[in-house]
Design an enzyme around this catalytic site. Structure first.
Site, PDB file in Angstrom:
ATOM      1  N   SER A 277       0.715  -1.094   0.066  1.00 10.18           N
ATOM      2  CA  SER A 277       0.102   0.147   0.057  1.00 10.18           C
ATOM      3  C   SER A 277       1.073   1.302   0.044  1.00 10.18           C
ATOM      4  CB  SER A 277      -0.942   0.068   1.103  1.00 10.18           C
ATOM      5  OG  SER A 277      -0.205  -0.248   2.422  1.00 10.18           O
ATOM      6  N   HIS A 307      -2.044  -8.829   1.885  1.00 13.53           N
ATOM      7  CA  HIS A 307      -1.629  -7.642   2.476  1.00 13.53           C
ATOM      8  C   HIS A 307      -2.870  -7.522   3.637  1.00 13.53           C
ATOM      9  CE1 HIS A 307       0.302  -3.913   3.256  1.00 13.53           C
ATOM     10  NE2 HIS A 307      -0.247  -3.238   2.359  1.00 13.53           N
ATOM     11  N   HIS A 354       5.787 -12.721   6.943  1.00 16.85           N
ATOM     12  CA  HIS A 354       6.102 -11.551   6.701  1.00 16.85           C
ATOM     13  C   HIS A 354       6.932 -11.499   5.547  1.00 16.85           C
ATOM     14  CE1 HIS A 354       6.597  -7.037   6.757  1.00 16.85           C
ATOM     15  NE2 HIS A 354       5.313  -7.244   7.199  1.00 16.85           N
ATOM     16  N   ARG A 363       3.807  -5.340  16.448  1.00 15.43           N
ATOM     17  CA  ARG A 363       2.225  -4.760  16.357  1.00 15.43           C
ATOM     18  C   ARG A 363       1.318  -5.835  16.760  1.00 15.43           C
ATOM     19  NH1 ARG A 363       2.085  -3.313  10.321  1.00 15.43           N
ATOM     20  NH2 ARG A 363       2.877  -5.266  10.145  1.00 15.43           N
ATOM     21  N   ASP A 409      -1.927  -8.781  11.637  1.00 16.25           N
ATOM     22  CA  ASP A 409      -3.445  -8.948  11.350  1.00 16.25           C
ATOM     23  C   ASP A 409      -4.054 -10.508  12.316  1.00 16.25           C
ATOM     24  OD1 ASP A 409      -3.525  -7.135   9.434  1.00 16.25           O
ATOM     25  OD2 ASP A 409      -2.390  -8.310   8.016  1.00 16.25           O
TER      26      ASP A 409
END
Ligand code: AMX
Length: 474
Positions: A277, A307, A354, A363, A409
Protein backbone atom coordinates in the site's frame (compact mmCIF):
# COMPACT_ATOMS: atom_id res chain seq x y z
CA UNK A 1 34.00 13.59 4.26
CA UNK A 2 32.41 16.57 6.01
CA UNK A 3 29.08 14.79 5.72
CA UNK A 4 30.37 11.68 7.52
CA UNK A 5 32.02 13.86 10.16
CA UNK A 6 28.73 15.59 10.84
CA UNK A 7 26.89 12.23 11.02
CA UNK A 8 29.37 10.97 13.57
CA UNK A 9 29.09 14.20 15.59
CA UNK A 10 25.33 13.79 15.45
CA UNK A 11 25.40 10.23 16.83
CA UNK A 12 27.82 11.30 19.59
CA UNK A 13 25.43 14.09 20.52
CA UNK A 14 22.46 11.70 20.47
CA UNK A 15 24.28 9.31 22.72
CA UNK A 16 25.30 12.06 25.15
CA UNK A 17 21.73 13.33 25.39
CA UNK A 18 20.70 9.70 25.98
CA UNK A 19 23.07 9.05 28.86
CA UNK A 20 21.71 12.03 30.72
CA UNK A 21 18.08 10.91 30.78
CA UNK A 22 18.05 7.10 30.96
CA UNK A 23 15.75 6.79 27.93
CA UNK A 24 16.65 5.04 24.67
CA UNK A 25 18.79 7.14 22.34
CA UNK A 26 16.19 7.64 19.63
CA UNK A 27 13.52 8.88 22.04
CA UNK A 28 15.96 11.07 23.93
CA UNK A 29 17.10 12.59 20.67
CA UNK A 30 13.56 13.28 19.57
CA UNK A 31 12.72 14.82 22.92
CA UNK A 32 15.47 17.37 22.42
CA UNK A 33 13.76 18.19 19.14
CA UNK A 34 10.37 19.25 20.54
CA UNK A 35 9.06 22.72 19.78
CA UNK A 36 6.21 24.95 20.90
CA UNK A 37 4.70 25.55 17.49
CA UNK A 38 1.09 24.36 17.60
CA UNK A 39 0.56 24.76 13.85
CA UNK A 40 1.75 21.64 12.05
CA UNK A 41 2.18 23.33 8.68
CA UNK A 42 4.41 26.08 10.12
CA UNK A 43 6.43 23.42 11.94
CA UNK A 44 6.93 21.58 8.68
CA UNK A 45 7.77 24.74 6.78
CA UNK A 46 10.67 25.36 9.17
CA UNK A 47 12.03 21.84 8.66
CA UNK A 48 11.89 21.63 4.88
CA UNK A 49 15.03 23.64 4.00
CA UNK A 50 17.21 21.45 6.26
CA UNK A 51 15.88 18.21 4.75
CA UNK A 52 16.26 19.61 1.23
CA UNK A 53 19.90 20.40 1.99
CA UNK A 54 20.53 16.87 3.28
CA UNK A 55 19.04 15.25 0.18
CA UNK A 56 20.88 17.67 -2.11
CA UNK A 57 24.16 16.78 -0.45
CA UNK A 58 23.52 13.03 -0.81
CA UNK A 59 22.74 13.49 -4.49
CA UNK A 60 25.75 15.70 -5.17
CA UNK A 61 28.45 13.99 -3.10
CA UNK A 62 27.34 10.40 -2.60
CA UNK A 63 25.16 9.57 -5.60
CA UNK A 64 27.33 6.61 -6.59
CA UNK A 65 27.59 4.96 -3.15
CA UNK A 66 26.31 1.37 -3.55
CA UNK A 67 23.55 0.06 -1.28
CA UNK A 68 23.69 -3.54 -2.52
CA UNK A 69 23.55 -5.43 -5.78
CA UNK A 70 20.45 -6.41 -7.68
CA UNK A 71 20.25 -10.20 -7.98
CA UNK A 72 18.13 -12.51 -10.11
CA UNK A 73 16.31 -13.55 -6.92
CA UNK A 74 15.25 -9.95 -6.40
CA UNK A 75 13.97 -9.54 -9.95
CA UNK A 76 11.84 -12.70 -9.88
CA UNK A 77 11.20 -12.61 -6.13
CA UNK A 78 9.11 -9.51 -5.68
CA UNK A 79 12.17 -7.27 -5.07
CA UNK A 80 12.67 -8.75 -1.56
CA UNK A 81 15.70 -7.24 0.13
CA UNK A 82 16.28 -4.61 -2.56
CA UNK A 83 16.82 -1.18 -1.00
CA UNK A 84 15.19 1.13 -3.50
CA UNK A 85 13.04 3.70 -1.73
CA UNK A 86 13.53 6.73 0.48
CA UNK A 87 10.92 6.68 3.29
CA UNK A 88 11.16 9.14 6.16
CA UNK A 89 8.49 8.05 8.61
CA UNK A 90 9.49 4.57 9.67
CA UNK A 91 11.76 1.59 9.13
CA UNK A 92 11.24 -2.14 9.73
CA UNK A 93 14.10 -4.14 11.18
CA UNK A 94 13.64 -7.88 10.44
CA UNK A 95 14.38 -8.87 14.05
CA UNK A 96 12.98 -5.92 15.95
CA UNK A 97 10.09 -4.71 13.80
CA UNK A 98 8.80 -1.21 13.22
CA UNK A 99 10.32 2.02 14.48
CA UNK A 100 8.45 5.26 13.81
CA UNK A 101 11.06 7.99 13.35
CA UNK A 102 13.38 5.78 15.39
CA UNK A 103 10.86 4.97 18.10
CA UNK A 104 9.60 1.46 18.89
CA UNK A 105 5.90 0.90 19.65
CA UNK A 106 6.45 0.72 23.45
CA UNK A 107 8.48 3.96 23.23
CA UNK A 108 5.62 5.62 21.31
CA UNK A 109 3.16 4.36 23.91
CA UNK A 110 5.28 6.00 26.61
CA UNK A 111 6.14 9.25 24.87
CA UNK A 112 3.11 10.27 22.81
CA UNK A 113 0.24 12.23 24.39
CA UNK A 114 -2.83 10.26 25.44
CA UNK A 115 -6.53 11.03 25.94
CA UNK A 116 -6.57 9.56 29.46
CA UNK A 117 -3.73 9.21 31.99
CA UNK A 118 -1.68 6.10 31.19
CA UNK A 119 -3.83 5.46 28.10
CA UNK A 120 -2.96 4.62 24.51
CA UNK A 121 -1.36 7.22 22.22
CA UNK A 122 -3.61 9.61 20.36
CA UNK A 123 -3.27 8.99 16.59
CA UNK A 124 -2.75 12.73 16.08
CA UNK A 125 0.56 12.26 17.93
CA UNK A 126 1.88 9.63 15.52
CA UNK A 127 0.86 11.87 12.62
CA UNK A 128 2.85 14.76 14.07
CA UNK A 129 5.81 12.47 14.74
CA UNK A 130 5.77 10.87 11.26
CA UNK A 131 5.61 14.23 9.55
CA UNK A 132 8.11 16.20 11.63
CA UNK A 133 10.28 13.63 13.41
CA UNK A 134 9.46 15.40 16.68
CA UNK A 135 7.49 14.19 19.68
CA UNK A 136 4.48 16.49 20.02
CA UNK A 137 3.21 17.96 23.28
CA UNK A 138 -0.43 17.48 24.35
CA UNK A 139 -1.10 21.06 23.29
CA UNK A 140 0.24 20.38 19.79
CA UNK A 141 -1.80 17.21 19.50
CA UNK A 142 -4.96 18.98 20.65
CA UNK A 143 -4.37 21.70 18.10
CA UNK A 144 -3.93 19.07 15.37
CA UNK A 145 -7.13 17.35 16.52
CA UNK A 146 -8.92 20.64 16.12
CA UNK A 147 -7.37 21.21 12.69
CA UNK A 148 -8.50 17.78 11.49
CA UNK A 149 -12.03 18.33 12.78
CA UNK A 150 -12.18 21.65 10.94
CA UNK A 151 -11.28 19.87 7.67
CA UNK A 152 -13.56 16.87 8.14
CA UNK A 153 -16.65 17.85 6.11
CA UNK A 154 -17.20 15.35 3.32
CA UNK A 155 -18.88 16.67 0.15
CA UNK A 156 -22.27 15.08 -0.50
CA UNK A 157 -21.23 13.73 -3.90
CA UNK A 158 -18.72 11.37 -2.22
CA UNK A 159 -21.61 9.69 -0.40
CA UNK A 160 -23.59 9.63 -3.63
CA UNK A 161 -20.71 7.92 -5.41
CA UNK A 162 -20.78 5.21 -2.74
CA UNK A 163 -24.57 4.97 -2.98
CA UNK A 164 -24.21 4.19 -6.70
CA UNK A 165 -22.69 0.83 -5.71
CA UNK A 166 -24.76 -2.14 -4.56
CA UNK A 167 -24.79 -2.45 -0.76
CA UNK A 168 -23.32 -5.91 -1.31
CA UNK A 169 -20.10 -4.44 -2.78
CA UNK A 170 -17.09 -5.19 -0.58
CA UNK A 171 -16.50 -2.44 2.02
CA UNK A 172 -13.04 -1.78 0.52
CA UNK A 173 -14.59 -1.19 -2.91
CA UNK A 174 -17.05 1.26 -1.38
CA UNK A 175 -14.32 2.98 0.66
CA UNK A 176 -11.93 3.35 -2.29
CA UNK A 177 -14.81 4.71 -4.40
CA UNK A 178 -15.55 7.33 -1.74
CA UNK A 179 -11.87 8.31 -1.62
CA UNK A 180 -11.77 8.61 -5.42
CA UNK A 181 -14.80 10.91 -5.24
CA UNK A 182 -13.00 13.13 -2.69
CA UNK A 183 -10.38 13.72 -5.39
CA UNK A 184 -12.76 16.17 -7.08
CA UNK A 185 -11.68 18.71 -4.44
CA UNK A 186 -7.92 18.17 -4.86
CA UNK A 187 -6.01 21.38 -4.14
CA UNK A 188 -2.88 19.95 -5.77
CA UNK A 189 -4.63 19.22 -9.04
CA UNK A 190 -6.09 22.75 -9.12
CA UNK A 191 -2.76 24.37 -8.25
CA UNK A 192 -0.91 22.32 -10.86
CA UNK A 193 -3.38 23.31 -13.54
CA UNK A 194 -2.95 26.96 -12.57
CA UNK A 195 0.80 26.62 -13.08
CA UNK A 196 2.14 26.50 -9.51
CA UNK A 197 5.96 26.62 -9.26
CA UNK A 198 7.42 23.21 -8.40
CA UNK A 199 9.10 24.51 -5.24
CA UNK A 200 5.59 25.10 -3.88
CA UNK A 201 4.17 21.64 -4.68
CA UNK A 202 4.33 20.53 -1.08
CA UNK A 203 1.82 23.15 0.06
CA UNK A 204 -1.29 21.99 -1.86
CA UNK A 205 -0.08 18.43 -1.20
CA UNK A 206 -0.17 19.23 2.52
CA UNK A 207 -3.71 20.58 2.13
CA UNK A 208 -4.84 17.48 0.24
CA UNK A 209 -3.22 15.05 2.68
CA UNK A 210 -4.63 16.77 5.75
CA UNK A 211 -8.09 17.00 4.17
CA UNK A 212 -7.87 13.37 3.14
CA UNK A 213 -6.80 12.20 6.60
CA UNK A 214 -9.53 14.35 8.17
CA UNK A 215 -12.27 13.06 5.86
CA UNK A 216 -11.59 9.33 5.57
CA UNK A 217 -13.17 8.39 8.94
CA UNK A 218 -16.53 9.86 7.91
CA UNK A 219 -16.37 8.11 4.52
CA UNK A 220 -15.31 4.86 6.17
CA UNK A 221 -18.01 5.10 8.85
CA UNK A 222 -20.61 5.83 6.15
CA UNK A 223 -19.65 2.62 4.39
CA UNK A 224 -20.04 0.65 7.64
CA UNK A 225 -23.39 2.15 8.59
CA UNK A 226 -24.67 1.82 5.02
CA UNK A 227 -23.85 -1.88 4.81
CA UNK A 228 -24.46 -3.10 8.34
CA UNK A 229 -26.70 -0.58 10.14
CA UNK A 230 -29.48 0.17 7.64
CA UNK A 231 -27.81 3.39 6.55
CA UNK A 232 -28.39 5.10 9.91
CA UNK A 233 -25.54 7.59 9.93
CA UNK A 234 -23.99 8.94 13.16
CA UNK A 235 -22.54 12.44 12.78
CA UNK A 236 -19.11 13.45 14.04
CA UNK A 237 -18.84 14.63 17.67
CA UNK A 238 -16.87 17.88 17.85
CA UNK A 239 -15.64 17.13 21.36
CA UNK A 240 -13.80 13.93 20.39
CA UNK A 241 -10.29 13.21 19.16
CA UNK A 242 -9.69 11.50 15.80
CA UNK A 243 -9.69 7.86 16.92
CA UNK A 244 -12.61 8.28 19.30
CA UNK A 245 -14.62 10.11 16.67
CA UNK A 246 -14.13 7.36 14.11
CA UNK A 247 -15.26 4.77 16.66
CA UNK A 248 -18.21 6.98 17.61
CA UNK A 249 -19.30 7.40 13.98
CA UNK A 250 -19.13 3.63 13.55
CA UNK A 251 -21.45 3.32 16.57
CA UNK A 252 -19.03 2.18 19.29
CA UNK A 253 -18.69 4.43 22.33
CA UNK A 254 -17.31 2.01 24.92
CA UNK A 255 -14.29 3.86 26.41
CA UNK A 256 -12.15 0.72 26.01
CA UNK A 257 -13.03 0.50 22.32
CA UNK A 258 -12.07 4.19 21.93
CA UNK A 259 -8.69 3.35 23.46
CA UNK A 260 -8.28 0.34 21.19
CA UNK A 261 -9.15 2.46 18.16
CA UNK A 262 -6.47 5.02 19.13
CA UNK A 263 -3.92 2.23 19.48
CA UNK A 264 -5.10 0.51 16.28
CA UNK A 265 -4.68 3.64 14.14
CA UNK A 266 -1.30 4.41 15.70
CA UNK A 267 0.23 0.99 15.06
CA UNK A 268 -1.29 0.49 11.59
CA UNK A 269 -0.26 3.95 10.36
CA UNK A 270 3.06 3.17 8.72
CA UNK A 271 5.32 0.19 8.04
CA UNK A 272 8.18 1.70 6.04
CA UNK A 273 7.87 2.30 2.31
CA UNK A 274 8.17 -1.08 0.61
CA UNK A 275 4.86 -2.67 1.63
CA UNK A 276 2.29 -2.83 -1.16
CA UNK A 277 0.00 0.00 0.00
CA UNK A 278 2.71 2.51 0.94
CA UNK A 279 4.83 1.79 -2.10
CA UNK A 280 1.77 2.05 -4.34
CA UNK A 281 0.91 5.50 -2.98
CA UNK A 282 4.47 6.71 -3.48
CA UNK A 283 4.63 5.26 -7.01
CA UNK A 284 1.26 6.62 -8.13
CA UNK A 285 2.03 10.08 -6.73
CA UNK A 286 5.44 10.16 -8.42
CA UNK A 287 4.17 11.45 -11.81
CA UNK A 288 2.38 14.16 -9.76
CA UNK A 289 -0.92 12.35 -9.47
CA UNK A 290 -2.56 14.02 -6.47
CA UNK A 291 -2.74 12.42 -2.99
CA UNK A 292 -6.33 11.21 -3.45
CA UNK A 293 -5.45 9.29 -6.61
CA UNK A 294 -2.38 7.88 -4.89
CA UNK A 295 -4.19 6.91 -1.70
CA UNK A 296 -7.11 5.28 -3.54
CA UNK A 297 -4.57 3.16 -5.42
CA UNK A 298 -2.89 2.27 -2.12
CA UNK A 299 -6.26 1.09 -0.77
CA UNK A 300 -6.70 -1.18 -3.74
CA UNK A 301 -3.37 -2.82 -2.91
CA UNK A 302 -4.26 -3.02 0.77
CA UNK A 303 -7.40 -4.94 -0.25
CA UNK A 304 -5.29 -7.96 -1.29
CA UNK A 305 -5.56 -11.04 0.98
CA UNK A 306 -1.78 -11.32 1.35
CA UNK A 307 -1.64 -7.71 2.60
CA UNK A 308 -4.29 -5.77 4.56
CA UNK A 309 -7.21 -8.06 3.78
CA UNK A 310 -5.44 -10.70 5.92
CA UNK A 311 -7.09 -9.25 9.04
CA UNK A 312 -10.48 -10.10 7.54
CA UNK A 313 -9.21 -13.51 6.52
CA UNK A 314 -7.88 -14.25 10.02
CA UNK A 315 -11.24 -13.79 11.72
CA UNK A 316 -12.99 -15.67 8.93
CA UNK A 317 -10.53 -18.56 9.37
CA UNK A 318 -10.91 -18.52 13.18
CA UNK A 319 -14.68 -18.57 12.84
CA UNK A 320 -14.41 -21.51 10.45
CA UNK A 321 -12.27 -23.38 13.01
CA UNK A 322 -14.82 -22.70 15.75
CA UNK A 323 -17.71 -23.74 13.47
CA UNK A 324 -15.83 -26.91 12.48
CA UNK A 325 -15.36 -28.06 16.08
CA UNK A 326 -18.54 -26.47 17.40
CA UNK A 327 -16.63 -24.70 20.20
CA UNK A 328 -13.74 -22.22 20.64
CA UNK A 329 -12.21 -24.56 23.22
CA UNK A 330 -10.16 -26.70 20.87
CA UNK A 331 -7.25 -28.88 21.89
CA UNK A 332 -3.77 -28.78 20.39
CA UNK A 333 -4.12 -31.93 18.27
CA UNK A 334 -7.41 -30.75 16.76
CA UNK A 335 -5.90 -27.36 15.94
CA UNK A 336 -2.85 -28.96 14.34
CA UNK A 337 -5.12 -31.10 12.14
CA UNK A 338 -7.10 -28.06 11.06
CA UNK A 339 -3.94 -26.08 10.23
CA UNK A 340 -2.62 -28.99 8.14
CA UNK A 341 -5.98 -29.22 6.39
CA UNK A 342 -5.67 -25.52 5.46
CA UNK A 343 -2.12 -25.98 4.18
CA UNK A 344 -2.95 -29.19 2.29
CA UNK A 345 -5.74 -27.40 0.46
CA UNK A 346 -3.14 -25.00 -0.95
CA UNK A 347 -4.02 -22.04 1.27
CA UNK A 348 -1.91 -19.92 3.58
CA UNK A 349 -2.54 -19.66 7.31
CA UNK A 350 -3.63 -16.01 7.48
CA UNK A 351 -1.93 -13.79 10.05
CA UNK A 352 1.41 -15.60 9.93
CA UNK A 353 4.50 -14.73 7.92
CA UNK A 354 5.94 -11.51 6.58
CA UNK A 355 7.97 -10.20 3.67
CA UNK A 356 10.52 -8.45 5.91
CA UNK A 357 9.99 -9.45 9.56
CA UNK A 358 11.74 -12.52 10.93
CA UNK A 359 10.27 -12.40 14.45
CA UNK A 360 6.84 -11.90 16.00
CA UNK A 361 5.46 -8.58 14.79
CA UNK A 362 5.60 -6.01 17.64
CA UNK A 363 2.22 -4.77 16.40
CA UNK A 364 0.91 -8.25 17.29
CA UNK A 365 2.62 -8.13 20.69
CA UNK A 366 1.15 -4.78 21.68
CA UNK A 367 -2.36 -5.92 20.72
CA UNK A 368 -1.80 -9.08 22.76
CA UNK A 369 -0.82 -6.93 25.73
CA UNK A 370 -3.96 -4.86 25.26
CA UNK A 371 -6.04 -8.06 25.21
CA UNK A 372 -4.28 -9.48 28.29
CA UNK A 373 -5.17 -6.29 30.12
CA UNK A 374 -8.77 -5.90 28.98
CA UNK A 375 -10.16 -9.25 27.79
CA UNK A 376 -7.95 -12.03 29.18
CA UNK A 377 -10.78 -14.59 29.29
CA UNK A 378 -12.31 -13.98 25.89
CA UNK A 379 -12.56 -17.40 24.20
CA UNK A 380 -11.41 -16.12 20.79
CA UNK A 381 -8.45 -14.33 22.38
CA UNK A 382 -7.52 -17.61 24.09
CA UNK A 383 -7.74 -19.36 20.73
CA UNK A 384 -5.51 -16.72 19.09
CA UNK A 385 -3.04 -17.23 21.96
CA UNK A 386 -2.95 -20.98 21.30
CA UNK A 387 -2.39 -20.39 17.59
CA UNK A 388 0.69 -18.25 18.26
CA UNK A 389 2.31 -21.33 19.84
CA UNK A 390 0.95 -24.01 17.51
CA UNK A 391 1.21 -22.47 14.03
CA UNK A 392 4.93 -21.47 13.92
CA UNK A 393 6.43 -24.99 14.35
CA UNK A 394 4.08 -26.33 11.65
CA UNK A 395 5.03 -23.57 9.20
CA UNK A 396 8.71 -24.09 10.05
CA UNK A 397 8.38 -27.77 9.18
CA UNK A 398 7.28 -26.83 5.65
CA UNK A 399 10.88 -25.76 5.17
CA UNK A 400 10.08 -22.83 2.91
CA UNK A 401 8.36 -20.26 5.12
CA UNK A 402 10.91 -17.58 5.99
CA UNK A 403 8.95 -16.15 8.90
CA UNK A 404 6.58 -18.50 10.74
CA UNK A 405 5.63 -15.93 13.41
CA UNK A 406 2.35 -14.02 13.83
CA UNK A 407 1.92 -10.65 12.15
CA UNK A 408 -0.27 -7.64 12.95
CA UNK A 409 -3.36 -9.17 11.34
CA UNK A 410 -3.33 -12.30 13.51
CA UNK A 411 -4.68 -10.29 16.42
CA UNK A 412 -6.74 -7.24 15.49
CA UNK A 413 -9.90 -9.14 14.48
CA UNK A 414 -10.58 -10.79 17.84
CA UNK A 415 -10.22 -7.44 19.61
CA UNK A 416 -12.63 -5.70 17.24
CA UNK A 417 -15.01 -8.64 17.53
CA UNK A 418 -14.90 -8.42 21.34
CA UNK A 419 -16.02 -4.79 21.25
CA UNK A 420 -18.91 -5.60 18.90
CA UNK A 421 -17.36 -4.82 15.52
CA UNK A 422 -18.01 -8.33 14.30
CA UNK A 423 -18.27 -7.80 10.53
CA UNK A 424 -14.86 -9.00 9.39
CA UNK A 425 -15.28 -7.85 5.79
CA UNK A 426 -15.05 -4.31 7.14
CA UNK A 427 -11.73 -4.75 8.97
CA UNK A 428 -9.46 -3.70 6.08
CA UNK A 429 -11.26 -0.35 5.94
CA UNK A 430 -9.98 0.37 9.46
CA UNK A 431 -6.50 -0.52 8.26
CA UNK A 432 -7.00 1.83 5.30
CA UNK A 433 -8.03 4.78 7.46
CA UNK A 434 -4.92 4.22 9.58
CA UNK A 435 -2.63 3.92 6.55
CA UNK A 436 -3.53 7.48 5.49
CA UNK A 437 -1.43 8.58 8.50
CA UNK A 438 1.70 6.96 7.06
CA UNK A 439 1.14 7.63 3.37
CA UNK A 440 0.11 11.31 3.75
CA UNK A 441 3.32 12.53 5.47
CA UNK A 442 5.52 10.73 2.94
CA UNK A 443 3.65 12.21 -0.02
CA UNK A 444 4.15 15.68 1.47
CA UNK A 445 7.88 15.01 1.87
CA UNK A 446 8.07 13.51 -1.64
CA UNK A 447 6.92 16.85 -3.05
CA UNK A 448 8.97 18.95 -0.60
CA UNK A 449 12.12 17.04 -1.54
CA UNK A 450 11.38 17.12 -5.27
CA UNK A 451 11.27 13.32 -5.55
CA UNK A 452 11.24 12.33 -9.21
CA UNK A 453 8.95 10.09 -11.20
CA UNK A 454 9.54 6.45 -10.24
CA UNK A 455 10.80 4.42 -13.17
CA UNK A 456 12.86 1.30 -12.41
CA UNK A 457 14.29 -0.81 -15.23
CA UNK A 458 12.71 -4.12 -16.16
CA UNK A 459 14.25 -7.02 -18.04
CA UNK A 460 12.78 -9.61 -20.42
CA UNK A 461 12.93 -13.33 -19.62
CA UNK A 462 15.27 -13.93 -22.59
CA UNK A 463 17.64 -11.17 -21.46
CA UNK A 464 17.62 -12.51 -17.92
CA UNK A 465 18.49 -16.01 -19.19
CA UNK A 466 21.21 -14.57 -21.39
CA UNK A 467 22.75 -12.65 -18.46
CA UNK A 468 22.58 -15.74 -16.26
CA UNK A 469 24.17 -17.96 -18.95
CA UNK A 470 27.02 -15.44 -19.28
CA UNK A 471 27.50 -15.30 -15.49
CA UNK A 472 27.42 -19.14 -15.34
CA UNK A 473 30.09 -19.61 -18.02
CA UNK A 474 32.54 -17.02 -16.66
N1 AMX B 1 0.95 -20.02 5.48
C1 AMX B 1 1.33 -20.89 4.52
N2 AMX B 1 2.37 -20.71 3.70
C2 AMX B 1 3.08 -19.58 3.88
C3 AMX B 1 2.78 -18.64 4.87
C4 AMX B 1 1.65 -18.89 5.68
N3 AMX B 1 1.26 -18.02 6.62
N4 AMX B 1 3.68 -17.64 4.80
C5 AMX B 1 4.50 -17.93 3.78
N5 AMX B 1 4.14 -19.11 3.21
C6 AMX B 1 4.71 -19.74 2.03
C7 AMX B 1 4.53 -18.82 0.85
O1 AMX B 1 3.22 -18.91 0.32
C8 AMX B 1 5.62 -19.32 -0.08
O2 AMX B 1 5.15 -20.51 -0.67
P1 AMX B 1 5.48 -20.86 -2.23
O3 AMX B 1 6.96 -20.79 -2.35
O4 AMX B 1 4.87 -22.19 -2.42
O5 AMX B 1 4.81 -19.76 -3.02
C9 AMX B 1 6.73 -19.68 0.88
O6 AMX B 1 6.10 -19.88 2.17
C10 AMX B 1 7.80 -18.61 1.02
O7 AMX B 1 7.18 -17.40 1.39
P2 AMX B 1 7.97 -16.33 2.29
O8 AMX B 1 9.20 -15.94 1.53
O9 AMX B 1 8.14 -16.83 3.67
O10 AMX B 1 6.94 -15.14 2.38
P3 AMX B 1 6.66 -13.99 1.33
O11 AMX B 1 7.58 -12.86 1.63
O12 AMX B 1 6.63 -14.51 -0.07
O13 AMX B 1 5.16 -13.60 1.69
C11 AMX B 1 3.37 -13.12 3.15
C12 AMX B 1 4.85 -12.90 2.89
C13 AMX B 1 2.93 -12.20 4.27
C14 AMX B 1 2.57 -12.75 1.89
C15 AMX B 1 3.13 -14.61 3.53
O14 AMX B 1 3.81 -14.91 4.72
C16 AMX B 1 1.66 -14.96 3.68
O15 AMX B 1 1.01 -15.29 2.68
N6 AMX B 1 1.10 -14.89 4.93
C17 AMX B 1 -0.30 -15.11 5.17
C18 AMX B 1 -1.11 -13.87 4.75
C19 AMX B 1 -0.90 -12.73 5.72
O16 AMX B 1 -0.98 -12.89 6.93
N7 AMX B 1 -0.65 -11.53 5.18
C20 AMX B 1 -0.51 -10.31 6.01
C21 AMX B 1 0.90 -9.77 6.06
C22 AMX B 1 0.98 -8.49 6.85
C23 AMX B 1 0.32 -7.36 6.11
O17 AMX B 1 0.75 -6.97 5.04
N8 AMX B 1 -0.75 -6.82 6.61
Amino acid sequence: MAFFRSVSALSKLRSRVGQQTGLSNSVRWLQTQTSHNTDLKSELQELIPEYQERVKKLKKDYGKVELGNTTVDMVIGGMRGMTALLWLGSAVDPEEGIRFRGMSIPECQKALPTAIPGGEPLPEGILWLLLTGKIPSKEQVDSLSQELRSRATVPGFAYKAIDALPVSAHPMTQFATGVMALQVESEFQKAHQSGIHKTKYWEPTYEDCMNLIARVPAVAAYVYRRIYKDGKIIPMDDSLDYGANYSHMLGFDDPQMLEFMRLYITIHSDHEGGNVSSHTAHLVASPLSDPYLAFAAALNGLAGPLHGLANQEVLRWIRAVVAHFGTPHINEEQLKDYILKTLNSGQVVPGFGHGVLRKTDPRYTCQREFALKHLPDDPLFLLVSKLKDIVPPILTQLGKVKNPWPNVDAHSGVLLNYYGLTEENYFTVLFGVSRSFGVGPQLIWDRALGMPLERPKSVTLERLEELCAKAGSS
